[in-house]
Write a protein that holds these residues in place. Structure first.
Motif, PDB file in Angstrom:
ATOM      1  N   SER A   1       0.785  -1.184  -0.099  1.00 16.67           N
ATOM      2  CA  SER A   1      -0.177  -0.072  -0.055  1.00 16.67           C
ATOM      3  C   SER A   1       0.926   1.160   0.005  1.00 16.67           C
ATOM      4  O   SER A   1       0.726   2.194  -0.807  1.00 16.67           O
ATOM      5  CB  SER A   1      -0.995  -0.065   1.059  1.00 16.67           C
TER       6      SER A   1
ATOM      7  N   ILE B   1       6.292  11.070  -0.095  1.00 16.45           N
ATOM      8  CA  ILE B   1       4.805  11.445   0.398  1.00 16.45           C
ATOM      9  C   ILE B   1       5.197  11.424   2.040  1.00 16.45           C
ATOM     10  O   ILE B   1       6.031  11.307   2.575  1.00 16.45           O
ATOM     11  CB  ILE B   1       3.840  10.190  -0.005  1.00 16.45           C
TER      12      ILE B   1
ATOM     13  N   GLU C   1       0.183   7.204  -7.311  1.00 11.70           N
ATOM     14  CA  GLU C   1      -0.920   8.361  -6.750  1.00 11.70           C
ATOM     15  C   GLU C   1       0.113   9.549  -6.649  1.00 11.70           C
ATOM     16  O   GLU C   1      -0.226  10.467  -7.039  1.00 11.70           O
ATOM     17  CB  GLU C   1      -1.314   8.157  -5.392  1.00 11.70           C
ATOM     18  N   ASN C   2       1.361   9.286  -6.533  1.00 10.76           N
ATOM     19  CA  ASN C   2       2.314  10.545  -6.530  1.00 10.76           C
ATOM     20  C   ASN C   2       3.547  10.481  -7.226  1.00 10.76           C
ATOM     21  O   ASN C   2       4.505  11.125  -7.208  1.00 10.76           O
ATOM     22  CB  ASN C   2       2.851  10.662  -4.878  1.00 10.76           C
TER      23      ASN C   2
ATOM     24  N   TRP D   1      -5.733   8.143   1.086  1.00  9.25           N
ATOM     25  CA  TRP D   1      -4.796   8.866   0.516  1.00  9.25           C
ATOM     26  C   TRP D   1      -5.548  10.214   0.268  1.00  9.25           C
ATOM     27  O   TRP D   1      -6.628  10.533  -0.146  1.00  9.25           O
ATOM     28  CB  TRP D   1      -4.543   8.428  -0.887  1.00  9.25           C
ATOM     29  N   GLU D   2      -4.587  11.261   0.758  1.00  7.14           N
ATOM     30  CA  GLU D   2      -5.245  12.794   0.867  1.00  7.14           C
ATOM     31  C   GLU D   2      -4.202  13.441  -0.355  1.00  7.14           C
ATOM     32  O   GLU D   2      -3.074  13.674  -0.166  1.00  7.14           O
ATOM     33  CB  GLU D   2      -4.994  13.338   2.060  1.00  7.14           C
ATOM     34  N   GLU D   3      -4.864  13.562  -1.576  1.00  4.69           N
ATOM     35  CA  GLU D   3      -3.985  14.056  -2.502  1.00  4.69           C
ATOM     36  C   GLU D   3      -3.651  15.458  -2.399  1.00  4.69           C
ATOM     37  O   GLU D   3      -2.435  15.906  -2.874  1.00  4.69           O
ATOM     38  CB  GLU D   3      -4.783  13.920  -3.992  1.00  4.69           C
TER      39      GLU D   3
ATOM     40  N   THR E   1       1.144   3.528  -3.393  1.00  4.96           N
ATOM     41  CA  THR E   1       0.694   4.956  -3.164  1.00  4.96           C
ATOM     42  C   THR E   1       1.800   5.899  -3.872  1.00  4.96           C
ATOM     43  O   THR E   1       1.493   6.846  -4.560  1.00  4.96           O
ATOM     44  CB  THR E   1       0.469   5.439  -1.803  1.00  4.96           C
TER      45      THR E   1
ATOM     46  N   PHE F   1      -6.344   2.453   4.808  1.00  3.75           N
ATOM     47  CA  PHE F   1      -5.533   3.532   4.062  1.00  3.75           C
ATOM     48  C   PHE F   1      -6.126   4.419   3.459  1.00  3.75           C
ATOM     49  O   PHE F   1      -7.295   4.309   2.722  1.00  3.75           O
ATOM     50  CB  PHE F   1      -4.820   2.857   3.109  1.00  3.75           C
TER      51      PHE F   1
ATOM     52  N   ASN G   1      -0.786  15.354  -0.155  1.00  2.00           N
ATOM     53  CA  ASN G   1       0.336  14.128  -0.477  1.00  2.00           C
ATOM     54  C   ASN G   1       0.448  13.492   0.839  1.00  2.00           C
ATOM     55  O   ASN G   1       1.852  12.961   1.030  1.00  2.00           O
ATOM     56  CB  ASN G   1       1.735  14.732  -1.055  1.00  2.00           C
ATOM     57  N   THR G   2      -0.537  12.863   1.550  1.00  2.00           N
ATOM     58  CA  THR G   2      -0.332  12.278   2.941  1.00  2.00           C
ATOM     59  C   THR G   2      -1.005  10.978   2.575  1.00  2.00           C
ATOM     60  O   THR G   2      -2.288  10.856   2.198  1.00  2.00           O
ATOM     61  CB  THR G   2      -0.938  13.171   3.979  1.00  2.00           C
ATOM     62  N   LEU G   3      -0.655   9.941   3.170  1.00  2.59           N
ATOM     63  CA  LEU G   3      -1.088   8.485   3.434  1.00  2.59           C
ATOM     64  C   LEU G   3      -1.388   8.357   4.904  1.00  2.59           C
ATOM     65  O   LEU G   3      -0.574   8.218   5.469  1.00  2.59           O
ATOM     66  CB  LEU G   3      -0.443   7.421   2.646  1.00  2.59           C
TER      67      LEU G   3
END
Length: 326
Positions: free
Chosen positions: A100, A114, A108-109, A251-253, A104, A249, A256-258
């Motif tokens: 995960s 992150i 995601e990034n 994800w805060e786009e 991510t 989990f 950039n925080t998991l």
């Protein structure tokens, strides 16, 4: 998108596989001339995992029997985890956390660092600049001083390494304390047997039975060594108790925080509830048949609930242990 980096050694391949969430290897050797890497996967998913690995690396060739993948000069052999003695709930939990975090970062990034926030109840641990999560091979658990490291996953961050020891919430045992009692166990058994407090019976196959079982209350120093080891400390690591399922989990786009939810976070002995603290128990285990004096007996470290209410246990407090020098 397949990885187009040139991978020339088994060590490089193992690191690449770890990045993609494959954390369990068998007899991993990393010399420059080694060309085989054996990775452990669930047996029922071996064919699927072979295809998945084949898609990860450019030019990879999956064998017709779906049991191996060749990438350049490196051969990846897939073997069933459950046949190798590593099919534990803890291994699956660790894999979910590792995958995960790395997925991510990668998906995601776009591969950039992150922020990871571990959350449990009212506790939070925040680490910024996390570049990747790396599985810590069991072969490297013992450090140069001979002390045992407990980290399962290391977060590589801009400010250094943060160690995470993963504990599955369903696990009833801590790590084996055999090393702590390697020289003192037999002396204790001799003394308790001489006093008639326990009965040791040699069985026809050569192993011993014990009655009652012996439980020893550990000292704070022993708990620290057994649970936190030499690498987990409040400043650079934590034990995280969680199953790490998809809903854990977030994800805060925008920043950039998991965020990773856990059932509990332990950084000191006082964080652990009394019922979950380890207790040392000497009991029969016929598979341990090579010990010098009392084959068939071993020391385990279950949670304290293991002994509560059991009449077949002789309990020795830390004070009473002093009498026997253990």
């Amino acid at each position: 998108m397949p990885d187009n980096k040139v991978i020339e050694t088994a060590a490089e391949m193992a690191n690449a596989l770890r990045f993609h969430g494959y954390t369990k290897f068998k007899n991993l050797k990393t010399g420059d001339r080694v060309r085989n890497v054996t990775v452990l996967v669930p047996g029922a998913q071996r064919s699927m995992e072979a295809q998945k690995i084949g898609q990860l690396f450019e030019g990879a060739e999956v064998s017709p029997d779906m049991k191996s993948v060749v990438v350049g000069q490196i051969k990846i052999v897939l073997k069933p985890t459950e046949r190798q003695g590593a099919g534990s709930a803890g291994a699956a939990t660790e894999t979910r956390l590792l995958q995960s975090i790395n997925q991510t970062i990668e998906l995601e990034n776009e591969g950039l660092p992150i922020t990871v926030v571990l959350e449990a109840a009212h506790r939070k641990i925040k680490r910024t600049g996390v570049r990747r999560a790396v599985s810590v091979a069991t072969s490297s658990r013992r450090n140069e001083q001979g002390l045992v490291n407990k980290s399962d996953i290391d977060l590589e961050t801009d400010s250094g390494i943060f160690h995470i020891s993963v504990k599955d919430p369903t696990a009833q045992y801590w790590e084996s304390p055999d090393v702590l009692f390697k020289t003192k166990r037999d002396e204790l058994l001799d003394a308790l047997s001489d006093e008639g407090r326990v009965t040791l019976t040699r069985e026809p196959q050569g192993t011993f039975a014990i009655s009652p079982r012996i439980a020893l209350e550990p000292t704070n120093a022993e708990i620290q060594a057994l649970v936190f080891g030499s690498d987990i400390a409040s400043s650079n690591g934590a034990i995280v108790e969680s199953g790490f399922f998809p809903t854990d989990f977030v994800w805060e786009e925008v920043n950039n925080t998991l965020r990773i939810k856990g059932g509990a976070i332990y950084t000191t002995v006082t964080d652990i509830p009394r019922t979950k603290l380890p207790v040392f128990v000497i009991r029969q285990d016929r598979s341990r048949n090579r010990t010098a004096k009392y084959p068939g007996l071993r020391v385990i470290a279950p949670q304290r609930t293991y002994i509560e209410g059991r009449p077949d246990v002789l309990f020795l407090s830390t004070t009473e242990r002093l009498k026997y020098g253990v």
